[in-house]
Design a protein around this motif. Structure first.
Motif, PDB file in Angstrom:
ATOM      1  N   ILE A  93       0.847  -1.186   0.000  1.00  0.00           N
ATOM      2  CA  ILE A  93       0.000   0.000   0.000  1.00  0.00           C
ATOM      3  C   ILE A  93       0.888   1.244   0.000  1.00  0.00           C
ATOM      4  O   ILE A  93       1.801   1.359   0.819  1.00  0.00           O
ATOM      5  CB  ILE A  93      -0.933   0.027   1.224  1.00  0.00           C
ATOM      6  CG1 ILE A  93      -1.789  -1.249   1.269  1.00  0.00           C
ATOM      7  CG2 ILE A  93      -1.820   1.261   1.201  1.00  0.00           C
ATOM      8  CD1 ILE A  93      -2.645  -1.342   2.506  1.00  0.00           C
ATOM      9  N   GLY A  94       0.621   2.170  -0.919  1.00  0.00           N
ATOM     10  CA  GLY A  94       1.377   3.406  -0.969  1.00  0.00           C
ATOM     11  C   GLY A  94       2.470   3.376  -2.018  1.00  0.00           C
ATOM     12  O   GLY A  94       2.621   2.422  -2.785  1.00  0.00           O
ATOM     13  N   GLU A  95       3.250   4.458  -2.033  1.00  0.00           N
ATOM     14  CA  GLU A  95       4.335   4.614  -2.990  1.00  0.00           C
ATOM     15  C   GLU A  95       5.595   5.081  -2.279  1.00  0.00           C
ATOM     16  O   GLU A  95       5.535   5.752  -1.250  1.00  0.00           O
ATOM     17  CB  GLU A  95       3.961   5.646  -4.071  1.00  0.00           C
ATOM     18  CG  GLU A  95       2.801   5.243  -4.971  1.00  0.00           C
ATOM     19  CD  GLU A  95       3.222   4.302  -6.077  1.00  0.00           C
ATOM     20  OE1 GLU A  95       4.388   3.849  -6.069  1.00  0.00           O
ATOM     21  OE2 GLU A  95       2.393   4.018  -6.961  1.00  0.00           O
ATOM     22  N   GLY A  96       6.751   4.725  -2.832  1.00  0.00           N
ATOM     23  CA  GLY A  96       8.031   5.233  -2.346  1.00  0.00           C
ATOM     24  C   GLY A  96       8.305   4.883  -0.899  1.00  0.00           C
ATOM     25  O   GLY A  96       8.078   3.744  -0.460  1.00  0.00           O
ATOM     26  N   GLU A  97       8.784   5.883  -0.134  1.00  0.00           N
ATOM     27  CA  GLU A  97       9.151   5.643   1.266  1.00  0.00           C
ATOM     28  C   GLU A  97       7.944   5.351   2.145  1.00  0.00           C
ATOM     29  O   GLU A  97       8.086   4.759   3.219  1.00  0.00           O
ATOM     30  CB  GLU A  97       9.906   6.860   1.804  1.00  0.00           C
ATOM     31  CG  GLU A  97      11.234   7.134   1.105  1.00  0.00           C
ATOM     32  CD  GLU A  97      11.947   8.326   1.692  1.00  0.00           C
ATOM     33  OE1 GLU A  97      11.355   8.983   2.592  1.00  0.00           O
ATOM     34  OE2 GLU A  97      13.089   8.614   1.275  1.00  0.00           O
ATOM     35  N   SER A  98       6.760   5.788   1.722  1.00  0.00           N
ATOM     36  CA  SER A  98       5.562   5.562   2.527  1.00  0.00           C
ATOM     37  C   SER A  98       4.914   4.204   2.257  1.00  0.00           C
ATOM     38  O   SER A  98       3.888   3.882   2.870  1.00  0.00           O
ATOM     39  CB  SER A  98       4.531   6.666   2.258  1.00  0.00           C
ATOM     40  OG  SER A  98       4.128   6.647   0.903  1.00  0.00           O
ATOM     41  N   MET A  99       5.494   3.405   1.362  1.00  0.00           N
ATOM     42  CA  MET A  99       4.905   2.113   1.040  1.00  0.00           C
ATOM     43  C   MET A  99       5.005   1.164   2.226  1.00  0.00           C
ATOM     44  O   MET A  99       6.039   1.083   2.894  1.00  0.00           O
ATOM     45  CB  MET A  99       5.587   1.495  -0.179  1.00  0.00           C
ATOM     46  CG  MET A  99       5.013   0.137  -0.597  1.00  0.00           C
ATOM     47  SD  MET A  99       5.912  -0.618  -1.972  1.00  0.00           S
ATOM     48  CE  MET A  99       5.524   0.554  -3.281  1.00  0.00           C
ATOM     49  N   ARG A 100       3.911   0.469   2.504  1.00  0.00           N
ATOM     50  CA  ARG A 100       3.870  -0.527   3.561  1.00  0.00           C
ATOM     51  C   ARG A 100       3.352  -1.839   2.978  1.00  0.00           C
ATOM     52  O   ARG A 100       2.387  -1.854   2.227  1.00  0.00           O
ATOM     53  CB  ARG A 100       2.958  -0.075   4.704  1.00  0.00           C
ATOM     54  CG  ARG A 100       3.424   1.201   5.403  1.00  0.00           C
ATOM     55  CD  ARG A 100       4.673   0.946   6.211  1.00  0.00           C
ATOM     56  NE  ARG A 100       5.088   2.130   6.963  1.00  0.00           N
ATOM     57  CZ  ARG A 100       5.902   3.073   6.498  1.00  0.00           C
ATOM     58  NH1 ARG A 100       6.399   2.965   5.263  1.00  0.00           N
ATOM     59  NH2 ARG A 100       6.231   4.106   7.233  1.00  0.00           N
ATOM     60  N   THR A 101       4.023  -2.947   3.338  1.00  0.00           N
ATOM     61  CA  THR A 101       3.605  -4.268   2.881  1.00  0.00           C
ATOM     62  C   THR A 101       2.885  -4.985   4.012  1.00  0.00           C
ATOM     63  O   THR A 101       3.390  -5.049   5.144  1.00  0.00           O
ATOM     64  CB  THR A 101       4.814  -5.093   2.417  1.00  0.00           C
ATOM     65  OG1 THR A 101       5.457  -4.414   1.333  1.00  0.00           O
ATOM     66  CG2 THR A 101       4.369  -6.463   1.935  1.00  0.00           C
TER      67      THR A 101
END
Length: 268
Positions: free
Chosen positions: A241-249
């Motif tokens: 969920i999210g993009e780049g540094e804010s992505m969380r799996t």
């Protein structure tokens, strides 16, 4: 989409307390509107009625001969009558369309049942709850205090709430697909799905084991599950969920019924 509510919001140019979804028509609103229309009709009709009562028969006949005489007077009166009839027909057509739209909206299945649900807004001061641990503890304390209130059957926290002024959409993708799709997401605590009557299709919802430091888990809607995993079950699969540094799996642990979160025209 709610055109009347959006129009009200655009006129105010400021968020409506409780959100525009709190604006609705009930029996009290209908009675008030009917009473207001009755008062206006009486006030508007009182003037001509009073003048007619003071006018004698001879004066009335003279006035009638003067006002109806001439071709120009006849044309003007016909134009005014036609304009009034056109206005009445337009108002009746608009009222019928609005009533039909209201009935259709009431019959739309939004995926949850808000009957008997009391909504309240809360905001945690950032200075007092500066980190996630303090915020989680505050949420737990709020739910624990609500659970012991006799008249409360279930309590939960959610952000954003359905049909709220704020919506959160994020790109989501699976390990097997690099292409992301946009999905509306919510952050919930407590038995939110049970409280709102959202059915569990497969797997489980959140529980007390889903804490900070444990495995990151997610519950997805039925439509999103079919879209991302068309050939199998998403349970136990990774979801980013999210993009780049804010992505969380996160790991998918459950599938719930589709819920309309932002408008009655949502697909999920």
């Amino acid at each position: 989409i709610h055109p009347p509510r959006d129009f009200i919001q655009s006129l105010l140019r400021t968020p409506v307390p409780g959100g525009t979804e709190s604006i609705h028509i009930d029996a009290y609103a209908v009675l008030f509107a009917a009473a207001l229309v009755s008062v206006i009709v009486v006030v508007i009709g009182a003037g001509p009625a009073w003048l007619s009562a003071r006018l004698s028969l001879a004066e009335g006949l003279a006035t009638s001969r003067w006002s109806t005489g001439g071709r120009k007077g006849m044309v003007l009166r016909s134009v005014l009558v036609a304009a009034q009839l056109a206005s009445c027909i337009a108002l009746l057509a608009g009222s019928a369309t609005l009533a039909r739209a209201a009935l259709e909206v009431r019959n739309v299945d939004v995926g949850f049942n808000a009957n008997g649900v009391l909504k309240a807004h809360t905001l945690l001061p950032q200075l007092r709850y500066a980190n996630s641990a303090a915020q989680v503890q505050a949420v737990d304390d709020i739910l624990a205090q609500l659970d012991v209130v006799p008249d409360i059957e279930k309590a939960a926290l959610v952000f954003p709430h359905p049909f709220g002024f704020v919506g959160m959409r994020s790109p989501v993708r699976t390990e097997a697909s690099a292409e992301a799709v946009q999905a509306t997401r919510q952050v919930v605590a407590g038995d939110y799905f049970g409280m709102m009557g959202v059915p569990l299709v497969q797997g489980r919802t959140f529980n007390q084991r889903d804490r900070a430091g444990s495995l990151r888990v997610a519950v997805v809607g039925n439509r999103l599950a079919r879209q991302l995993w068309p050939n199998g079950s998403p349970l136990g699969k990774a979801l980013s969920i999210g993009e780049g540094e804010s992505m969380r799996t996160m790991t998918v642990v459950g599938i719930v019924g589709d819920v309309k979160l932002t408008s009655v025209e949502d697909n999920a």
